[in-house]
Scaffold this active site. Structure first.
Site, PDB file in Angstrom:
ATOM      1  N   ASP A  30       0.827  -1.196   0.000  1.00 54.73           N
ATOM      2  CA  ASP A  30       0.000   0.000   0.000  1.00 54.73           C
ATOM      3  C   ASP A  30       0.873   1.262   0.000  1.00 54.73           C
ATOM      4  O   ASP A  30       1.859   1.333   0.741  1.00 54.73           O
ATOM      5  CB  ASP A  30      -0.843  -0.045   1.288  1.00 54.73           C
TER       6      ASP A  30
ATOM      7  N   GLU B 241       1.885  -0.219  -5.013  1.00 53.04           N
ATOM      8  CA  GLU B 241       1.026   0.887  -5.428  1.00 53.04           C
ATOM      9  C   GLU B 241       1.908   2.132  -5.498  1.00 53.04           C
ATOM     10  O   GLU B 241       2.232   2.736  -4.471  1.00 53.04           O
ATOM     11  CB  GLU B 241      -0.101   1.097  -4.408  1.00 53.04           C
TER      12      GLU B 241
HETATM   13  C1  BGC Z   1      -5.510   2.192  -0.677  1.00 49.88           C
HETATM   14  C2  BGC Z   1      -6.759   2.850  -0.192  1.00 49.88           C
HETATM   15  C3  BGC Z   1      -6.561   3.258   1.256  1.00 49.88           C
HETATM   16  C4  BGC Z   1      -5.286   4.062   1.422  1.00 49.88           C
HETATM   17  C5  BGC Z   1      -4.918   4.233   2.847  1.00 49.88           C
HETATM   18  C6  BGC Z   1      -4.506   3.300  -0.554  1.00 49.88           C
HETATM   19  O1  BGC Z   1      -3.396   3.205  -1.210  1.00 49.88           O
HETATM   20  O2  BGC Z   1      -5.603   1.739  -1.995  1.00 49.88           O
HETATM   21  O3  BGC Z   1      -7.894   2.094  -0.386  1.00 49.88           O
HETATM   22  O4  BGC Z   1      -7.612   4.067   1.657  1.00 49.88           O
HETATM   23  O5  BGC Z   1      -4.235   3.461   0.792  1.00 49.88           O
HETATM   24  O6  BGC Z   1      -4.418   3.046   3.365  1.00 49.88           O
END
Ligand code: BGC
Length: 548
Positions: free
Chosen positions: A205, A247
């Protein structure tokens, strides 16, 4: 190609499927999805041809950000089942030939996490330094908020601590301090823990935010990318075939850094955000140009690295890399109502309603998903063409419960609809119109088409492994990508426009004889060196160029 090597680098030819345990299938009838229900549905996923499941966070959480706000990194949220249920699930998935990866959320925790609770109460606790504190909001520190409109600042004053803490995301998600070695040790432990439970890696994440140390008083002795390299090395020491899928929604050149050196010593995979965003612009315009430019802008990546191609993820469909005018074009085409938009940069709709349920266009887009260079990543429900429920707040509109059969809850649960946290939409995309059971019985359904396309994709490792280039098709509406691996050449053609196109390409294969239609029987015999193909409006072809 060497098959043993292809299975070592399994992620290069994988079919990834993202789901949230909470919304997938409820096995105990309480209205909340769980591991029991998910395990009972694994044959749906294996039948589809999925090879890797990505689970959104399933850890204990107050659920203010759909589980991305954790209170324990080493456990299962009790509403989703027991650890025993989890282990049964991982074991059954492996039995069906599917790996499992999970969200690794280590940029922040929930403010309810015992670490934060102790940190705020006790300035002398070693946990205080797990988070980022300041007496004043620093002028030079990070200020950008990720959720404009829902979040006011990246710093919030905590009355108990008497200091400000840093949070890139919501105020209830304090950022962890990666400059603190104890935090880095803990993150390693989390990774080791889940690998020991049988996972094959992580969707990481918010990677750039997680690595960020601006605004932190003490600086980390390791540069951020050295730290990431260290973490990846640790992971592969513990489990050879494990991956990190990051990500990293940055400009392509910046993304390249996250793959590491030429041998790829950082993240194995990154989401292709540029491909996704430019694809929507291409769709809105009926012109392949933006997508072709998007693909051309991608940097060369290490052999072991891979792009994760996606059409839709669980968040807003972000269009942040387009210009304001381009974004407005996409909004006008696919989400003109302000209620369909979020954070001034994205859409909270799924693809089929955006395309008014037009099956030809829907299939064109998913043909792209499977044909573009990279590893296709499916968001649950895409295989049946699920729509969003705009009555569900914010980004969660696309995270409604899976539609298994007709009826008010779509077979997701035996509980009443009012017990379902995120019920399916009403209207044309409700479970009576869109569900797995009916589509299983219909050979022409999207579900059966998906299954066939996945079989084709898995049969064509060249699409995940080959060298590729965007080729001139003589027609701006048609995207042509030529993939080459060893002595094999595959050309994929996608017509983004509603009108038919006459395509004229140079397949660049000496003495080619036939372009074999890999999805049907419209083979094209050579007549000179050029390949001439007629494509229907929104038509697509995958062709293997064969010489004698
Ligand atoms: C996720 C989200 C989340 C955020 C905070 C993002 O990168 O894809 O869904 O709300 O991170 O953790």
């Amino acid at each position: 190609m060497n098959l043993a090597r292809t299975s070592d680098l399994w992620w290069k030819n994988a079919v990834v499927y993202c789901l949230d345990v909470e919304t997938y299938a409820d096995g105990n009838g309480d209205g909340v999805g769980d591991f029991l229900g998910l395990t009972q549905r694994l044959d749906h996923l294996a039948g589809l041809g999925v090879t890797c499941l990505w689970l959104m966070p399933f850890y204990p959480t107050p659920n203010r950000d759909d589980g991305y706000d954790l209170t324990d990194h080493y456990a299962i949220d009790e509403s989703l089942g027991t650890f025993g249920d989890f282990t049964e699930f991982v074991r059954t998935a492996a039995d069906r030939g599917m790996r499992v990866i999970s969200d690794l959320v280590v940029n922040h925790t929930s403010d309810q996490h015992p670490w934060f609770q102790e940190a705020r109460q006790d300035p002398d606790s070693p946990l205080r330094d797990f988070y980022v504190w300041r007496d004043e909001v620093p002028e030079d520190g990070p200020h950008g908020v990720v959720f404009p409109g829902e979040q006011e600042s990246a710093w919030t004053y905590d009355e108990v601590a008497g200091q400000y803490y840093h949070h890139r995301f919501y105020h209830h998600q304090p950022d962890l301090n990666v400059a603190n070695e104890a935090v880095r040790d803990e993150i390693r432990k989390v990774i080791g823990f889940w690998l020991a439970q049988g996972l094959s890696g992580f969707r990481v994440d918010a990677v750039p935010f997680f690595l960020e140390t601006d605004g932190i008083d003490e600086t980390m002795e390791l540069a951020p990318h050295d730290y990431l390299r260290d973490l990846c090395a640790f992971m592969t020491r513990r489990s050879g075939g494990a991956i990190m899928l990051g990500e990293v929604n940055l400009e392509p050149e910046q993304q390249r850094e996250f793959f590491g050196d030429e041998d790829g010593d950082e993240l194995q995979m990154l989401f292709n955000f540029i491909g996704m965003q430019t694809m929507y612009l291409s769709l809105a315009r009926g012109d392949a140009g933006p997508l072709a430019d998007g693909l051309r802008s991608l940097p060369d990546i290490p052999d072991e690295g891979q792009w994760a191609t996606f059409v839709r993820n669980h968040d807003e469909l972000t269009l942040d890399k387009l210009t304001d005018a381009e974004r407005e074009e996409v909004f006008a085409a696919f989400g003109p109502d302000p209620d369909m938009q979020v954070y001034d940069r994205g859409l909270r709709r799924r693809l089929p309603p955006m395309l008014d349920g037009d099956e030809r266009r829907i299939r064109l887009v998913y043909s792209l998903l499977f044909a573009l260079p990279g590893t296709p990543t499916i968001f649950y429900g895409e295989e049946i063409g699920m729509g969003e429920n705009l009555a569900v707040e914010g980004r969660r509109s696309v995270r409604t419960s899976m539609q298994w059969q007709p009826g008010p809850t779509g077979g997701f649960t035996s509980a009443d609809r009012d017990q379902v946290r995120r019920p399916p939409p009403e209207g044309d995309f409700d479970p009576d119109h869109v569900n797995v059971r009916d589509q299983q019985a219909d050979p022409d359904s999207l579900l059966n088409w998906f299954e066939r396309m996945i079989r084709h994709r898995r049969d064509l490792p060249i699409l995940g492994w080959g060298e590729w280039e965007v080729v001139d098709t003589g027609h701006t509406a048609v995207l042509g990508v030529r993939h080459v691996l060893d002595d094999e050449t595959v050309l994929t053609l996608h017509n983004l426009a509603a009108t038919p196109s006459h395509v004229d390409v140079d397949p660049d294969v000496e003495d080619w004889q036939v372009a074999r239609d890999l999805l049907g029987d419209q083979h094209v015999e050579a007549d000179g060196s050029r390949l001439v193909v007629d494509l229907a409006g929104h038509g697509y072809r995958w062709l293997r160029i064969e010489s004698s």
